[in-house]
Design an enzyme around this catalytic site. Structure first.
Site, PDB file in Angstrom:
ATOM      1  N   ASP A  82      -9.560   5.403  -8.133  1.00 29.56           N
ATOM      2  CA  ASP A  82      -8.917   6.166  -7.058  1.00 29.56           C
ATOM      3  C   ASP A  82      -8.125   7.340  -7.608  1.00 29.56           C
ATOM      4  OD1 ASP A  82      -7.017   4.287  -8.140  1.00 29.56           O
ATOM      5  OD2 ASP A  82      -5.711   4.677  -6.425  1.00 29.56           O
ATOM      6  N   GLU A 177      -5.175   1.854  -7.844  1.00 27.00           N
ATOM      7  CA  GLU A 177      -4.102   1.863  -8.839  1.00 27.00           C
ATOM      8  C   GLU A 177      -2.973   2.774  -8.426  1.00 27.00           C
ATOM      9  OE1 GLU A 177      -1.982   3.315 -12.532  1.00 27.00           O
ATOM     10  OE2 GLU A 177      -3.053   4.420 -10.966  1.00 27.00           O
TER      11      GLU A 177
END
Length: 411
Positions: A82, A177
């Site tokens: 991400d 994350e």
């Protein structure tokens, strides 16, 4: 011909993978799986036959051992898919500046955005290298698609060179994350690793074994709503209450006024109406005592503000995010030392550092997988000025290969 680390990186950054802290799903955005599926295809293509994407958006794969030793520790290489919600990651248009010769870098999509050499001193170490940036309208995504590209490239190199002896290496690519939920659904039993390394750091040669400890705080305020024409002595506007709390935060405890080992209290969101408002904060410190003191301070500020609004009420919710991984890594010094030696063997002088932030390794360390952070080469994360050099990404690939060799040699 094998793809270079730059080829892979340029392929990954154009896929939008922003996570969303407001989402309750895992992963928080389905589009992260688009990159996950591509990564699985590439891992299968280089011979990692167990590569797969699970329902939660995690990519698992194994580089099988080719060592004759049966006592080589199983290491994990981890990076996240991400990108940060802080700035747009949609429609990334990367540019490659070949043979950079110094000076400022103007971003073609936004005339006012310039990567200035005076503000990015690390550029002085990049003369002759190839610099990759966005066009200035989005972030680049080097955090952490550089780490992804480096791990896949290192995996291909090891698979293509069986004369390089190494133990089993597990690969783990995570979603979410950036919103501190990157390892919530990781199956450590399936992963089966003894130690791990995230590739999510900055400057080439840096190994980080310390992070902030981190909590989130959400304050929900209920005020007294009434027609403004009849509000005298009665209205208690929850938006004003929220603003008063933020206004009383010590200026010397903000991210923009702290550095080094200083912690901070940082408001990340505010919303509401006359009757109800909410304020979100993140609190960071390298020590538990410092973190606790900042939470106490924020709650005391809130309590003091609320005394001026006797008809209003509030809730104060603290959510633990991650803790300083140094307390765990200090019990496993060889994990960090092997990473430092791998950097030396890859031709760099290792630098041991602390992160003013966190990585998946922070949570993994406390879940039983000691996990320091290796540089990935990116700079100016979470901003349209983000950049990385091809050569530093290749240095990270070389470091991973040397690390795999070291664990086998020293077994």
């Amino acid at each position: 011909m094998a793809d270079t680390v730059t080829d892979r990186f340029l392929r990954y950054v154009v896929i939008d993978t922003q996570s969303d802290a407001k989402s309750a799903t895992q992963p928080s955005t389905e589009k992260q799986k688009d990159l996950g599926r591509l990564l699985v295809e590439e891992l299968l293509a280089i011979g990692l036959t167990d590569a797969h994407l699970d329902e939660y958006g995690y990519v698992y794969a194994t580089i099988p051992s080719n060592s004759g030793k049966n006592n080589v520790p199983v290491i994990c290489l981890c990076a996240h898919m991400d990108t940060a919600p802080d700035f747009s990651g949609t429609g990334v248009k990367p540019q490659v500046i070949r043979n950079y010769q110094g000076g400022d870098i103007r971003l073609p999509g936004h005339a006012e955005r310039v990567i200035r050499e005076s503000e990015h001193p690390a550029l002085k170490d990049q003369i002759g290298n190839d610099i990759i940036t966005s066009d200035g309208t989005t972030l680049l995504g080097a955090d952490d698609k550089a780490g992804l590209a480096e791990i896949v490239t290192a995996a291909q190199f090891l698979m293509d060179n069986p004369d390089i002896k190494h133990g089993a290496i597990r690969i783990l690519f995570t979603p979410d994350e950036e919103i501190a939920r990157g390892v919530e659904k990781v199956d450590l039993q399936k992963l089966g690793a003894d130690f791990g390394y995230t590739l999510d750091g900055e400057t080439a040669g840096t190994i980080e074994d310390e992070t902030f400890s981190a909590d989130a705080v959400d304050i929900a305020i209920t005020g007294v709503a009434i027609h403004p024409g009849f509000a005298y002595g009665k209205m208690e506007n929850s938006i004003r209450i929220a603003g008063a709390i933020v206004d009383r935060l010590p200026k010397e405890m903000a991210p923009e006024t702290t550095h080094g080992k200083d912690g901070f209290i940082h408001p990340t969101g505010i919303s509401g109406s006359m009757e109800k408002a909410s304020v979100s904060f993140i609190i960071r410190d390298f020590t538990e005592a410092g973190l606790s003191a900042k939470k106490t301070m924020l709650e005391e500020i809130t309590r003091q503000v609320m005394t001026s609004y006797p008809g209003s009420s509030y809730t104060f919710k603290v959510t633990q995010q991650y803790r300083n991984m140094k307390l765990v890594l200090d019990q496993h010094p060889d994990v960090v030392e092997n990473a430092m030696e791998a950097v030396r063997r890859a031709g760099m002088t290792p630098v041991r550092g602390s992160i003013r932030g966190g990585t998946d390794g922070s949570r993994l360390s406390y879940m039983g997988l000691p996990c320091p952070n290796i540089f990935a080469g990116g700079h100016a994360f979470h901003s349209p000025l983000e950049w990385v050099s091809s050569q530093d990404m290749q240095r990270a690939v070389n470091t991973v290969v040397e690390l795999a060799k070291l664990w086998e040699e020293r077994a």
